[in-house]
Design an enzyme around this catalytic site. Structure first.
Site, mmCIF file in Angstrom:
data_model
loop_
_atom_site.group_PDB
_atom_site.id
_atom_site.type_symbol
_atom_site.label_atom_id
_atom_site.label_comp_id
_atom_site.label_asym_id
_atom_site.label_seq_id
_atom_site.Cartn_x
_atom_site.Cartn_y
_atom_site.Cartn_z
ATOM 1 N N HIS A 5 -77.498 36.427 33.119
ATOM 2 C CA HIS A 5 -77.558 35.044 32.673
ATOM 3 C C HIS A 5 -76.294 34.276 33.041
ATOM 4 O O HIS A 5 -76.355 33.106 33.405
ATOM 5 C CB HIS A 5 -77.770 35.001 31.163
ATOM 6 C CG HIS A 5 -77.925 33.619 30.605
ATOM 7 N ND1 HIS A 5 -79.086 32.890 30.729
ATOM 8 C CD2 HIS A 5 -77.058 32.816 29.932
ATOM 9 C CE1 HIS A 5 -78.938 31.710 30.152
ATOM 10 N NE2 HIS A 5 -77.711 31.634 29.662
ATOM 11 N N HIS A 44 -84.090 28.399 27.642
ATOM 12 C CA HIS A 44 -83.849 29.143 26.407
ATOM 13 C C HIS A 44 -85.146 29.871 26.068
ATOM 14 O O HIS A 44 -85.696 29.739 24.976
ATOM 15 C CB HIS A 44 -83.412 28.212 25.272
ATOM 16 C CG HIS A 44 -82.175 28.695 24.581
ATOM 17 N ND1 HIS A 44 -82.018 28.705 23.227
ATOM 18 C CD2 HIS A 44 -81.019 29.213 25.079
ATOM 19 C CE1 HIS A 44 -80.832 29.187 22.901
ATOM 20 N NE2 HIS A 44 -80.207 29.495 24.013
#
Length: 751
Positions: free
Chosen positions: A55, A104
């Site tokens: 990420h 998200h």
């Protein structure tokens, strides 16, 4: 548990460490040891594990993403490109806009409300950190089948979280998407976009220059929520126990963030911030390493000075916490008192936790003991870079050979139109969007269900002079198109967002993207990713719009089953005078209805094939990039000259859905005739580079001449007026029936 100091790490080189539990591979762990010349302390391991996560480090995507820079068109408007918290573009009159979209996804599946809410909060802080006032948000959402039990669990929470956070911040939600497909069951996509405004000479960057300058942590206190949140959840696939990861999901406080926004803006106005970084994924680990690496390379931090909500937190937990509503600033010593006074005025906790040095090391202490001593650049810029193997999926040829043009076609085109119009993907999203405030702050010119959101920029910032200028934003993506051909699918996503901006009368200027894919360790997924990036980079070059930044979201799969490759593209445009913006759909009686662009028999990945046959196969529509560019030129010039009375892009569902939505926009009907030989193809094909516009009869000749100049096909279909959608010799549907069909679906499913 004893404190793991640097001295202890040197004295206990063989002590086992939980690197695998933190998501690190053995070779990555050994590389950290080689960099440090010893084993890392627990705190150092925490830093490297989150900073080298998929990420945060983009370790599987970097080699492909470089194309956005090497192929990018040279744009004088681009002020800040990839590599910063958000891209910045010059929009004229001394103003700049900054915008970015991020994912998200996994947190929103584990805990829908907080996952989605903190997705909004995080992207808003990215925009704040560029020196801008956030002025609007958008969201691109993907869920499993609309009637699936888990969709009923996830979707209401996600919508509630987005609504709660955005509404509390006082930010209008001006657009986005809600898409349903079985491939997203267990792995919804929640992509949040924010746009902000600033003067072009007031850009802030994430740097820590000037030895002796102070490091200030300000905002909410640090707690145990979100420890390893986005950095860990977004760097692994989902399994059945995923909902047990709730403690990893951050908890948001939008009221604190609202105060933080106003506090930051006053700090910027006072010109007492040297550098600034938001605390998002990887928290203190990310903020300190990135600021130090981009400054003089050194920083001393007293980690025990970090204000805590939970005094029992250990150093490793503080470093990995992703507690929300926090920022880190670099401030000169003579400005510290003024900085603290402004924070106190807004009730924002602020603490000096360290100092910039020129030693080239990030050193952290805990009650006098050194627990971190690393070169910060190794955590930020020297992480692993993987050239993952990739190859075309085994069934790709068979998938592309499954021709949707051979599917049975109903002769009842009226029934087909209504079936599509009431299907979850094409039905009204008012059940969702009515929960968002679209007009707060009073600067929204267009919002859902318009093709793009449009904002005026006058009076947004304190003391700003009047300007007629505005900005437009749209997000788009189509996972089915990308599954059939990821190269074309990415180009079609860009094409639609570009077109949606243009139909408002705005000139497309720049691109952000959120690339949602399965596991990069799967060569078939990496082929999809590499093709999508290549397609998007090539398309940006042809259309002349640079990629300013974005996000890669990997591991979107449950077990071994990935989602459809889903590149979501956001496009920002500028309009010289918001008074010339073009409204969506039919806006008055007696206007001429015109189809722009050519229609081919293209049904691969179409809503018709999906809804009526549950079919996915063949090839997606051709991406006609030069035609998209020419179409945009016609639309923007026609708008500026006042030739258009309404417009609407053609995309999902084709001309039939565009006509129905145009009628529904203001409750004005039309009577039109089709121009081709096959009414079914004319109505339901999803060929790209097409738009529906209306002009006053006296403007038709001037508009037709403009189309001819740019070689854009222009077909007169009929005129607006009446209370029905009438396609001569094909179908007639009262607007009341269209509206009933269009609005009943989502309330019927979600109550």
């Amino acid at each position: 548990m004893s404190l793991d100091t640097v001295k202890r790490a040197e004295d206990t080189p063989d002590e086992p460490q939980p690197y695998a539990a933190l998501g690190m591979k053995i070779d990555e762990y050994e590389r950290v040891r080689a960099i440090l010349g010893r084993r890392p302390t627990g705190s150092e391991l925490a830093i490297y594990s989150v900073m080298w996560s998929e990420h945060c480090s983009y370790k599987s995507s970097k080699v492909h993403l470089r194309q956005f820079a090497t192929k990018a068109p040279k744009s004088e408007a681009l002020l800040v490109g990839m590599g910063e918290n958000a891209g910045v573009v010059d929009i004229g009159d001394g103003w700049a806009a900054t915008f970015k979209i991020e994912s998200h996804n996994h947190p929103s599946y584990v805990e829908p409300h907080q996952g989605a809410a903190t997705g909004v909060g995080g992207i808003v802080r990215d925009i704040m950190s560029m020196g801008a006032r956030p002025i609007a948000v958008m969201d691109a959402l993907r869920f499993g089948a609309a009637d699936a039990p888990d969709t009923r669990r996830v979707l209401p929470g996600v919508v509630e979280g987005i609504s709660h956070y955005g509404n509390c911040l006082g930010l209008p939600n001006i657009g986005g998407e809600v898409v349903f497909d079985p491939c997203y069951i267990g792995n919804p996509l929640v992509n949040a976009l924010c746009v902000g405004l600033l003067r072009k000479d007031q850009i802030k960057l994430a740097v820590a220059p000037g030895p002796g300058n102070k490091v200030v942590l300000f905002g909410a206190l640090t707690g145990p929520d979100g420890i390893g949140g986005a950095s860990v959840l977004a760097s692994a696939t989902f399994e059945d126990e995923s909902q047990a990861k709730r403690p990893s999901v951050q908890v948001g406080d939008p009221f604190m963030e609202k105060l933080l926004i106003e506090c930051c803006l006053e700090l910027y106005q006072a010109d007492i911030v040297v550098g600034i970084q938001d605390l998002g994924a990887a928290g203190v680990s990310c903020a300190t390493t990135e600021l130090a690496a981009k400054g003089t390379g050194g920083m001393d931090v007293r980690l025990d000075l970090v204000p805590l909500r939970d005094p029992s937190l250990r150093p490793e937990e503080i470093l990995m916490s992703e507690s929300q509503e926090r920022m880190m600033a670099i401030v000169t010593p003579d400005n510290i008192d003024a900085f603290m006074a402004i924070c106190a005025k807004w009730d924002i906790p602020s603490t000096v936790i360290g100092e910039v040095t020129d030693g080239g090391r990030l050193v952290m202490t805990w009650h006098g003991e050194t627990i971190v001593d690393i070169p910060p650049g190794t955590a930020v810029d020297e992480g692993p870079v993987y050239e993952r193997p990739f190859h075309e999926p085994a069934g790709q040829v068979a998938l592309n050979g499954d021709d949707p043009n051979l599917l049975g076609r109903s002769s009842d085109l009226r029934a087909t139109l209504l079936e599509l119009l009431g299907s979850p993907n094409l039905a009204s999203k008012e059940w969702v969007t009515s929960q968002y405030d679209r007009y707060v702050r009073g600067n929204t010119v267009l919002a859902q269900p318009a093709d793009a959101g449009v904002l005026r920029i006058s009076e947004v910032m304190p003391g700003a002079e009047e300007t007629t200028r505005g900005i437009a934003l749209a997000t788009d993506g189509n996972g089915r198109y990308a599954r059939l051909d990821p190269y074309a699918g990415a180009q079609l996503a860009l094409s639609e967002a570009y077109r949606n901006v243009a139909v408002t009368g705005s000139t497309p200027l720049a691109v952000t993207n959120c690339l949602n894919f399965g596991s990069p360790e799967d060569p078939e997924v990496m082929w999809q990713f590499s093709e999508a990036v290549r397609g998007l980079a090539d398309a940006c070059k042809i259309l002349g719009v640079p990629v300013t930044g974005g996000n890669v979201s990997f591991y979107n799969q449950t077990g071994s089953t990935p989602i459809h490759p889903t590149p979501v593209v956001g496009v920002l445009g500028v309009i010289d005078n918001v008074a010339t913006r073009v409204r969506t759909g039919f806006t008055g009686d007696g206007d001429k209805v015109i189809l722009l662009g050519d229609t081919d028999e293209e049904f691969g990945g179409s809503e018709w094939a999906h809804v009526t046959h549950g079919h996915l196969g063949g090839l997606p529509p051709q991406a006609k990039l030069e035609s998209e560019r020419d179409l945009a030129l016609v639309l923007t010039e026609a708008a500026s000259r006042g030739l258009l009375t309404g417009s609407h892009d053609l995309s999902d569902g084709g001309l039939a859905i565009a006509l129905a939505e145009a009628c529904l926009a203001q409750g004005i009907g039309c009577t039109v005739s089709l121009t081709g030989d096959d009414a079914f193809v004319d109505l339901f094909s999803e060929s790209s580079a097409r738009a529906l516009v209306t002009v006053r009869p006296e403007s038709f000749d001037a508009f037709a001449e403009l189309c001819a100049t740019h070689e854009v096909p222009c077909y007169g279909l009929g005129a607006t007026g009446g209370t029905t959608l009438t396609i001569e010799n094909v179908l007639e549907v009262p607007i009341t029936e269209l509206r009933e069909t269009h609005t009943a679906t989502l309330p019927g499913i979600f109550g």
